[in-house]
Design an enzyme around this catalytic site. Structure first.
Site, PDB file in Angstrom:
ATOM      1  N   ARG A 143       0.902  -1.156   0.000  1.00  0.00           N
ATOM      2  CA  ARG A 143       0.000   0.000   0.000  1.00  0.00           C
ATOM      3  C   ARG A 143       0.937   1.201   0.000  1.00  0.00           C
ATOM      4  O   ARG A 143       1.575   1.490   0.997  1.00  0.00           O
ATOM      5  CB  ARG A 143      -0.902  -0.009   1.223  1.00  0.00           C
ATOM      6  CG  ARG A 143      -1.970   1.044   1.170  1.00  0.00           C
ATOM      7  CD  ARG A 143      -2.843   1.026   2.407  1.00  0.00           C
ATOM      8  NE  ARG A 143      -3.753  -0.114   2.435  1.00  0.00           N
ATOM      9  CZ  ARG A 143      -4.029  -0.832   3.529  1.00  0.00           C
ATOM     10  NH1 ARG A 143      -3.462  -0.556   4.675  1.00  0.00           N
ATOM     11  NH2 ARG A 143      -4.875  -1.824   3.476  1.00  0.00           N
ATOM     12  N   PRO A 144       1.055   1.922  -1.134  1.00  0.00           N
ATOM     13  CA  PRO A 144       2.179   2.833  -1.377  1.00  0.00           C
ATOM     14  C   PRO A 144       2.202   4.155  -0.600  1.00  0.00           C
ATOM     15  O   PRO A 144       2.177   5.247  -1.177  1.00  0.00           O
ATOM     16  CB  PRO A 144       2.103   3.082  -2.872  1.00  0.00           C
ATOM     17  CG  PRO A 144       0.648   2.969  -3.179  1.00  0.00           C
ATOM     18  CD  PRO A 144       0.139   1.875  -2.269  1.00  0.00           C
ATOM     19  N   CYS A 145       2.336   4.064   0.711  1.00  0.00           N
ATOM     20  CA  CYS A 145       2.455   5.273   1.520  1.00  0.00           C
ATOM     21  C   CYS A 145       3.781   5.991   1.239  1.00  0.00           C
ATOM     22  O   CYS A 145       3.904   7.187   1.510  1.00  0.00           O
ATOM     23  CB  CYS A 145       2.311   4.958   3.002  1.00  0.00           C
ATOM     24  SG  CYS A 145       3.444   3.713   3.626  1.00  0.00           S
ATOM     25  N   HIS A 146       4.753   5.279   0.652  1.00  0.00           N
ATOM     26  CA  HIS A 146       6.033   5.909   0.318  1.00  0.00           C
ATOM     27  C   HIS A 146       5.877   6.977  -0.757  1.00  0.00           C
ATOM     28  O   HIS A 146       6.750   7.816  -0.928  1.00  0.00           O
ATOM     29  CB  HIS A 146       7.063   4.856  -0.110  1.00  0.00           C
ATOM     30  CG  HIS A 146       6.657   4.040  -1.296  1.00  0.00           C
ATOM     31  ND1 HIS A 146       5.872   2.905  -1.172  1.00  0.00           N
ATOM     32  CD2 HIS A 146       6.913   4.191  -2.615  1.00  0.00           C
ATOM     33  CE1 HIS A 146       5.681   2.386  -2.380  1.00  0.00           C
ATOM     34  NE2 HIS A 146       6.298   3.156  -3.268  1.00  0.00           N
ATOM     35  N   ARG A 147       4.757   7.002  -1.453  1.00  0.00           N
ATOM     36  CA  ARG A 147       4.521   7.987  -2.515  1.00  0.00           C
ATOM     37  C   ARG A 147       3.998   9.322  -1.990  1.00  0.00           C
ATOM     38  O   ARG A 147       3.779  10.243  -2.764  1.00  0.00           O
ATOM     39  CB  ARG A 147       3.538   7.414  -3.544  1.00  0.00           C
ATOM     40  CG  ARG A 147       4.100   6.206  -4.265  1.00  0.00           C
ATOM     41  CD  ARG A 147       3.128   5.636  -5.273  1.00  0.00           C
ATOM     42  NE  ARG A 147       3.647   4.372  -5.782  1.00  0.00           N
ATOM     43  CZ  ARG A 147       2.898   3.383  -6.259  1.00  0.00           C
ATOM     44  NH1 ARG A 147       1.578   3.528  -6.308  1.00  0.00           N
ATOM     45  NH2 ARG A 147       3.456   2.266  -6.677  1.00  0.00           N
TER      46      ARG A 147
END
Length: 161
Positions: A129-133
């Site tokens: 779940r791309p919270c790094h974006r």
């Protein structure tokens, strides 16, 4: 009571621990060497066979052949957090957005940006779940449970930096 199972996976951004149930549905993905750590609960059972699909999709992602994950998740978090996490999944591969933009996308007020940041920081499914974006309004790399170096490396892999 359902048994919680886990396994370890090597990746280009360091070791990942996958946690979930025997069906292969994930409840967490974390980095044991991250600043906050990701301890394995002694009550969990190690099973290196359950998460084959997640391991395959992670390998495809790190090879540059996958831009979205299609995996079963176990429901966790409050309604607010689930809305924030759903917004994360809509951030396109190779792009970034801000905490304020995530807040706006779920209809939260500008004053709710801090709460949105808290929900993003509590995302139990790192990488998948791309919270790094999500980055700061000024373009800075801010907050990532896996550590800012890992966040930078993920964004570089996606061509977002």
């Amino acid at each position: 009571m359902a048994t919680t199972v886990w396994t370890r996976v090597d990746s280009p951004v360091g070791e990942l621990v996958l946690v979930g149930d025997r069906s292969g549905a994930l409840s967490a993905v974390g980095s044991p060497d991250s600043p906050k750590g990701f301890p394995v609960d002694p009550a969990w059972e190690r099973d290196d066979t359950v998460f084959g699909e997640a391991v395959r999709q992670l390998a495809e992602y790190f090879a540059g052949d996958r831009t979205r994950f299609a995996l079963p998740y176990l429901p966790t978090g409050s309604e607010f957090r689930r809305r924030v996490w759903a917004a994360l999944e809509s951030i396109p591969y190779g792009e970034t957005t801000t905490y304020g933009a995530v807040a706006a996308s779920i209809g939260a007020s500008r004053a709710a940006v801090r709460a949105v940041g808290g929900a993003i920081g509590a995302n139990p499914l790192q990488v998948i779940r791309p919270c790094h974006r999500v980055i700061g309004a000024d373009g800075s790399l801010t907050g990532y449970a896996g550590g800012l170096e890992r966040k930078r490396r993920l964004l570089e892999r996606e061509g977002a930096l």
